[in-house]
Each structure stands twice: as structure tokens, then as C-alpha cells.
Write a protein that holds these residues in place. Sequence first.
Motif, mmCIF file in Angstrom:
data_model
loop_
_atom_site.group_PDB
_atom_site.id
_atom_site.type_symbol
_atom_site.label_atom_id
_atom_site.label_comp_id
_atom_site.label_asym_id
_atom_site.label_seq_id
_atom_site.Cartn_x
_atom_site.Cartn_y
_atom_site.Cartn_z
ATOM 1 N N ASP A 214 1.047 -1.156 0.219
ATOM 2 C CA ASP A 214 0.082 -0.056 -0.089
ATOM 3 C C ASP A 214 0.667 1.151 0.208
ATOM 4 N N LYS A 215 0.899 2.109 -1.217
ATOM 5 C CA LYS A 215 1.641 3.258 -1.140
ATOM 6 C C LYS A 215 1.474 4.263 -0.034
ATOM 7 N N ILE A 216 0.094 4.478 0.117
ATOM 8 C CA ILE A 216 -0.392 5.565 1.010
ATOM 9 C C ILE A 216 0.007 5.248 2.338
ATOM 10 N N LEU A 217 0.187 3.905 2.764
ATOM 11 C CA LEU A 217 0.880 3.411 3.890
ATOM 12 C C LEU A 217 2.462 3.548 4.065
ATOM 13 N N MET A 218 2.762 3.390 3.010
ATOM 14 C CA MET A 218 4.357 3.673 2.917
ATOM 15 C C MET A 218 4.576 5.316 3.002
ATOM 16 N N GLU A 219 3.691 6.232 2.458
ATOM 17 C CA GLU A 219 3.805 7.473 2.665
ATOM 18 C C GLU A 219 3.595 7.918 4.141
ATOM 19 N N LYS A 220 2.646 7.320 4.871
ATOM 20 C CA LYS A 220 2.415 7.546 6.201
ATOM 21 C C LYS A 220 3.570 7.111 7.164
ATOM 22 N N VAL A 221 4.429 5.846 6.931
ATOM 23 C CA VAL A 221 5.473 5.680 7.517
ATOM 24 C C VAL A 221 6.675 6.639 7.563
ATOM 25 N N LYS A 222 7.000 6.960 6.077
ATOM 26 C CA LYS A 222 7.881 8.178 5.815
ATOM 27 C C LYS A 222 7.592 9.292 6.786
ATOM 28 N N SER A 223 6.501 9.649 6.583
ATOM 29 C CA SER A 223 5.902 11.125 7.357
ATOM 30 C C SER A 223 6.190 10.782 8.740
ATOM 31 N N HIS A 224 5.661 9.890 9.448
ATOM 32 C CA HIS A 224 5.877 9.652 10.871
ATOM 33 C C HIS A 224 7.450 9.733 11.126
ATOM 34 N N VAL A 225 8.102 8.802 10.430
ATOM 35 C CA VAL A 225 9.493 8.731 10.929
ATOM 36 C C VAL A 225 10.108 10.326 10.734
#
Length: 305
Positions: free
Chosen positions: A41-52
Motif C-alpha cells: 500500500d503506497k499510502i501506507l508507505m507515505e504514512k510511515v515516511k511522514s511519521h519517521v
Amino acid sequence: MEIPTIDFSELNGENRGKTLALLHDACEKWGCFQIENHGIDKILMEKVKSHVNSHYEKYLKASFYESEIANRLLTGCTTDVDWETTFFVSHHPKSNVAEIPNLSEDLCNALEEYIAQLINLAEKLSELMSENLGLDKDHIKKCFLGESGPSIGTKVAIYPQCPHPEPVRGLREHTDAGGIILLLQDDQVPGLEFLKDGKWVPIPPSKNNRIFVNTGDQVEIMSNGRYKSVLHRVMPKKNGNRLSIATFYNPATDAIISPAPKLLYPDQFTFGDYLKLYATTKFLEKEPRFESLKNMTNGQTGVVS
């Protein structure tokens, strides 16, 4: 020199054979490659990067620039330090998430969901690599199991912008000790480099959330040297922070690692035995000749076709 890109959407169609061949070539000649259309899920990947990135800005940035690493850059003593700030999340067999300071619930939840999807990708890759090596598709997975399953963990790293990048490394030259490494990296700031044919090849930022993959030392050992673990490094940059979320799909600590018997050269034969086979197969491919010798040394009748 462009790093190979594997399109996973081609594995279910008429281009499967071509895609497998591309993967095999990447593992043999590069030890690294990119995957697109991987199903995560690319939206999920963006969430992970944003939170990190938010975690870094809030909890890590100030302390990094006040750290010994930053101070040593000013004094020129930088040969044995890495210009990075990191934390390591263990997922399996035991999680350490609760022990890592200041991780937000949103980051923990996004990371957990992302890793669950990533493990499926890692297992699929292990099956494809096993298939390409002519092994049972579960060979690598079974070798990694040990008593409690594979070791899976994630190194979360930020390589902060560096005022004087020339004398320092973001991460010094090394190969990875483990199995299959799947990297979710920055889509803007470069810095990762791999050694290819004696030259350092810059790996571009991952556009469209491609996953960058490299193989570790254990895959090289299990494949009897067919698939390579390759030297790589991170170069710091003067402008911008580089994000790196590297997940390691590794053998269990008690897993017994050895080359797959099917991939080993034959042993314990006499040169006379070899010459008898060679006399009738000199102008044929050598691999069937080696397979016949394996059969002979295992007490079976070798027949070269």
C-alpha cells in the motif's frame, strides 16, 4: 549504469520467464535491484515516511547536532564514525517497540501494518530466488526458520544534512550480514552507493515508492557464491536529510546456514573419473558433466546426456 528494476506485475503473465531472468541476472551481477508494482500500500508507505520524519524533527535532530559525532566533524576526527541517527525495531521473533523512547502510536501502527505487508514481499522474493537457483521454492524460507522463525527487524535511519560532507561517511562501506534487505528510502535526497565492477554506482532516490532490495552474506553463502552480497555505503549530503527504512529478512540466530547441496561442486572424485566423462562431453555444456560427477560421488550412476 542503471540499476535493474523488477516489475512484479509481470510475474503473473506471459512475461514471467523474462522477469525471472532479469531478477536472476540482478542477483548474480549486481546484488541489488528495485521492485515496482510490489503490491504494498503506497499510502501506507507515505504514512510511515511522514511519521519517521516527524519523529526525527521532534526527538532526534537537536540531540544529533549536539552529539559527539557532530563535534568530531568539527575537529576532523571522522574516519571511524557514521553521520547518521538511527533506532532499530525488532519485529520477530520478539518485538521491542515498547522499549523505544517517544515512538508515537501513529508511527507504531503504521510501521506494524507496513511490515506485515513487507514480510509477504520478502517471502515471495525468497521463493523466486530459490526457483531461479533451481531449488525447491521454499528452500531459503526453510533455511531461515530455526526454532522460532526468521529474524526480522528494521533499521530506521536519518542521514542529516552535513555542513562538511567531504571527510565523513553517512555509513561506511560494508556488506550486510543477513539475508534479504528491503529498503524504503527517501524520494528526494540521494546518498546510497553500491560497488559495481570496481566503481561506486549512485542509487537514485526511490520514485513512486519503489522498494530497493539487496542480498546479504547469508544468501551468498546459501547460493554457493551465485548470488552476491555487495559493498555499499551512504554519502552524506550538504542539502537535505536522507530517510532510510531498511527491513532485514534474516535467518533465525540458531538457523544452520550452508550452501544448498544441489549448488555445490562435486567432490571426492578422481581426475581419471573426470577425464572419462570429459572425453565424451568435451564440446558440451560443463554443468551436466558436473551433475553427473555429483551423482557418482553420491554412489549413484551418473549419466551425461
